[in-house]
Each structure stands twice: as structure tokens, then as C-alpha cells.
Design an enzyme around this catalytic site. Structure first.
Site, PDB file in Angstrom:
ATOM      1  CB  CYS A 134      -0.895  -0.015   1.238  1.00 32.06           C
ATOM      2  SG  CYS A 134      -1.998   1.406   1.274  1.00 32.06           S
ATOM      3  N   GLY A 135       0.792   2.038  -1.042  1.00 32.07           N
ATOM      4  CA  GLY A 135       1.673   3.198  -1.175  1.00 32.07           C
ATOM      5  C   GLY A 135       1.343   4.289  -0.163  1.00 32.07           C
ATOM      6  CG  HIS A 136      -2.721   5.490   1.562  1.00 29.85           C
ATOM      7  ND1 HIS A 136      -3.431   4.368   1.174  1.00 29.85           N
ATOM      8  CD2 HIS A 136      -3.064   5.708   2.860  1.00 29.85           C
ATOM      9  CE1 HIS A 136      -4.171   3.958   2.193  1.00 29.85           C
ATOM     10  NE2 HIS A 136      -3.982   4.747   3.219  1.00 29.85           N
ATOM     11  CG  HIS A 147      -6.944  -1.935  -6.090  1.00 27.82           C
ATOM     12  ND1 HIS A 147      -6.472  -3.131  -5.599  1.00 27.82           N
ATOM     13  CD2 HIS A 147      -6.867  -1.050  -5.071  1.00 27.82           C
ATOM     14  CE1 HIS A 147      -6.123  -2.957  -4.329  1.00 27.82           C
ATOM     15  NE2 HIS A 147      -6.353  -1.707  -3.982  1.00 27.82           N
ATOM     16  CB  CYS A 164      -4.179   4.618  -5.533  1.00 25.01           C
ATOM     17  SG  CYS A 164      -4.065   2.848  -5.172  1.00 25.01           S
ATOM     18  N   GLY A 165      -0.908   4.831  -4.197  1.00 20.67           N
ATOM     19  CA  GLY A 165       0.506   4.587  -4.516  1.00 20.67           C
ATOM     20  C   GLY A 165       0.717   3.387  -5.414  1.00 20.67           C
ATOM     21  CB  THR A 166      -0.316  -0.166  -5.260  1.00 15.92           C
ATOM     22  OG1 THR A 166      -1.657   0.056  -4.786  1.00 15.92           O
ATOM     23  CG2 THR A 166       0.564  -0.536  -4.079  1.00 15.92           C
TER      24      THR A 166
HETATM   25  O1  PYC Z   1      -1.914   3.815  -1.878  1.00  9.68           O
HETATM   26  O2  PYC Z   1      -1.412   1.823  -2.685  1.00  9.68           O
HETATM   27  C1  PYC Z   1      -2.180   2.615  -2.138  1.00  9.68           C
HETATM   28  C2  PYC Z   1      -3.520   2.129  -1.765  1.00  9.68           C
HETATM   29  C3  PYC Z   1      -4.074   0.906  -2.000  1.00  9.68           C
HETATM   30  C4  PYC Z   1      -5.346   0.914  -1.459  1.00  9.68           C
HETATM   31  C5  PYC Z   1      -5.568   2.149  -0.894  1.00  9.68           C
HETATM   32  N1  PYC Z   1      -4.425   2.879  -1.093  1.00  9.68           N
END
Ligand code: PYC
Length: 326
Positions: A88-90, A213, A243-245
Site C-alpha cells: 500500500c503506497g499511501h 482495484h 493510490c501509490g500502488t
Molecule cells: O496507496 O497503494 C495505495 C492504496 C491501496 C489501497 C488504498 N491505497
């Protein structure tokens, strides 16, 4: 009474609840094995932390743990209202800024073990966290999925630490709402229907991975950014951050299409207007990239969750809004 100490933060509006003590004891094995144990033996704690009445479908939980990879100084397992996340990026940005807030991390480079593999977080003195993510790639380009009642959508299937369907083309004649937070219910409904249609059509990621997603793109509101997105998360909530990923999956697709070169900057705006900047290096595998995604998290609370054995809702309720597998 059981108590779980947590620190809450948000990264571009998307919340992370980091368990700093009182979480499940999962042993010392590889993080993927620890996730299996979390799911099999302690899933009630995932639910207690993320679901109502203590949490909400928007919340991502993070369990701080010892790394298995000896080159890392930290380990983390991410989870949400329906299941566990590979990366999870965030949430990684939230983890780093939360530990900084607690005085446990200083500016510099920190290697973090996750179930999806090792990531590196560079914490700048300004508080910006740059996460060098796991190897990311486009798995399938121009995939057509027929969505009952809506028509055929075309998009890419890509991996950025989680699996994404990145919508490129919409059914002819479909009335497109603005990519605006006021229209979130419509985008959420389409995302849920696309995700169900992907599963029903047997469209998956590598080795049959469930695509949990769905990402839509449009023009940025701020012209200094490159794109605006809406990301449907596994449990039916939309990501308030870019969303980081998901940004990593986008970078992999841009690289595959020759639309962004290594080291070039990409500014991804979320549906609420928060921004992650990204870039990539060429990855070690054929056609893969190593994305870096940068943002900042802010701490919103430090608290102890109390699990009262007399409370019939002590382990939460809800949590499978759209039938995603758990
Ligand atoms: O930031 O990767 C992310 C992420 C995945 C689901 C919610 N945020």
C-alpha cells in the site's frame, strides 16, 4: 479488556491506522506466511480495527512488525475492511510519517519488508516520503470486458503491488460524469460492476490473481499535474489519495506504451485533488519498472482501541460490501 495502541494518519486524504502495540503475534516467518496466519487465526482483529464502529470502509490498517528480510529495518502488513493488501503506497507513507511523529524514524533511507516484497522509503527533512515500490508491470494491454447493462470497457491489467484494471475506453454512447468527488457514487458503481465482470469473464492478473482495484483517469484539474484518477479499492470505498500502488501500475503502463521515459516526472492527482509525484527506473525483469511514488502523511490521532468482551459488536460489523473474496 484487550487494548490495541494505534496511530492514525492520512496521506492525501486517505487514512491509515498503524498498530504499534497490542496486535496479533504472528511469528517470525516470511511476511506472506504471517498474512496467512493473520487471516486464519486473528481475522477478528483485522475486523475490530478497520470496521465500524471503530473504523470505516475507507480505512487501511497497518501492522508494524519485525522484518523477515534481514536487509530491512521494519516490516508491515496492510489490511482493509475486506482482506489483506500486498502493498500500500499511501499506507507506507503513513507508516513512515507516523514513526517519524513518534520519534522512531529520522530522515534518511529505510528498507521495509512487505508481503509483496521489499520497498525503500526515503524520508526527506521536509517530511516528504518517496517510496520505491516493488517491481511493477503491465500484464495485459487493451483487454475488453463486457459489463452487463453498461457495455464494453477496454483497459490494461497491471501490477503495482496490488492488481489493477486501468480503464482506457468506455462503451459508445455512455454518458461520462466529471471525474469529480461529487460524482463518486457513479464511478464507484461502475468500478464495482467492471470488477465483477472481469471476475465473471475469467480476466485475472498473473497466475489467476483476482483484480481487486479499478482505476479511471481523466484530465487534471491543476494543469501542472499530468492526470486525475479515481481508484476503487477492494472493499468498495474509493481511494481519497491518488493510490501509490495504482500510480505504480499507471507508471508501468506509461512505460510499456513509451509515453513516459525513465526518470521523467508524473504528477497524479486524486479524485479529491491530492497529488503523488512519481517516476520510474527500468526494472530487472523484462518489461518491468521500479516506480517511486512520493507524498506526505499527517498524523490525526494517537489512541488505544478497547475491545470489551461484553460488546456484541467488539469485532466490528459489515465488511464485504460487494462480495469481494476474503
Ligand atoms: O496507496 O497503494 C495505495 C492504496 C491501496 C489501497 C488504498 N491505497
Amino acid at each position: 479488556m484487550d487494548t490495541i495502541d494505534v496511530i492514525d494518519s492520512h496521506t492525501g486524504g486517505e487514512p491509515t491506522r498503524l498498530i504499534v502495540s497490542g496486535g496479533p503475534e504472528l511469528g517470525r516467518g516470511p511476511l506472506r506466511e504471517r498474512v496467512a496466519r493473520f487471516r486464519a487465526e486473528f481475522d477478528h482483529l483485522r475486523r475490530a480495527v478497520t470496521l465500524e464502529p471503530r473504523g470505516s470502509e475507507v480505512l487501511v490498517g497497518a501492522l508494524l512488525c519485525e522484518p523477515y528480510d534481514e536487509t530491512c529495518s521494519l516490516g508491515v502488513i496492510f489490511f482493509n475492511n475486506v482482506d489483506y493488501l500486498g502493498m500500500c503506497g499511501h499506507g507506507t507513507i503513513g507508516l513512515v510519517n507516523s514513526l517519524q511523529h513518534l520519534g522512531e524514524l529520522e530522515a534518511g533511507t529505510h528498507c521495509i519488508d512487505t508481503p509483496a516484497g521489499k520497498v525503500t522509503a526515503e524520508l526527506a527533512p521536509s517530511g516528504v516520503v518517496s517510496v520505491r515500490n516493488v517491481e511493477s508491470y503491465r500484464w495485459a494491454a487493451g483487454v475488453r470486458v463486457e459489463v452487463p447493462g453498461l457495455g464494453a470497457f477496454v483497459g490494461d491489467v497491471a501490477y503495482g503491488g496490488n492488481w489493477f484494471f486501468l480503464v482506457q475506453l468506455y462503451p459508445d454512447g455512455l454518458d461520462l460524469p466529471d471525474l469529480d468527488v461529487g460524482q463518486h457514487a457513479r464511478w464507484t458503481e461502475w468500478g464495482v460492476r467492471i470488477r465483477a465482470a472481469l471476475a465473471a469473464s475469467g480476466i485475472t492478473g498473473e497466475e489467476g490473481a483476482y483484480i481487486d482495484h479499478v482505476e479511471f483517469f481523466g484530465a487534471p484539474e491543476d494543469p501542472s499535474n499530468d492526470s486525475r484518477n479515481f481508484v476503487l479499492c477492494p472493499g468498495g470505498a474509493f481511494d481519497r489519495s491518488p493510490c501509490g500502488t495504482g500510480t505504480s501500475a499507471k507508471l508501468a503502463c506509461l512505460a510499456a506504451d513509451g509515453m513516459l521515459g525513465p526518470g521523467e516526472r508524473w504528477a497524479q492527482e486524486s479524485i479529491i485533488g491530492s497529488v503523488f509525484t512519481g517516476s520510474y527506473e527500468v526494472g530487472p525483469g523484462p518489461g518491468t519498472v521500479l516506480p517511486t511514488v512520493a507524498g506526505t502523511a499527517f498524523v490525526t490521532a494517537r489512541s488505544s482501541l478497547v475491545i470489551d468482551p461484553r460488546d456484541p459488536l467488539r469485532h466490528g460489523f459489515g465488511g464485504s460490501a460487494d462480495g469481494a473474496p476474503s
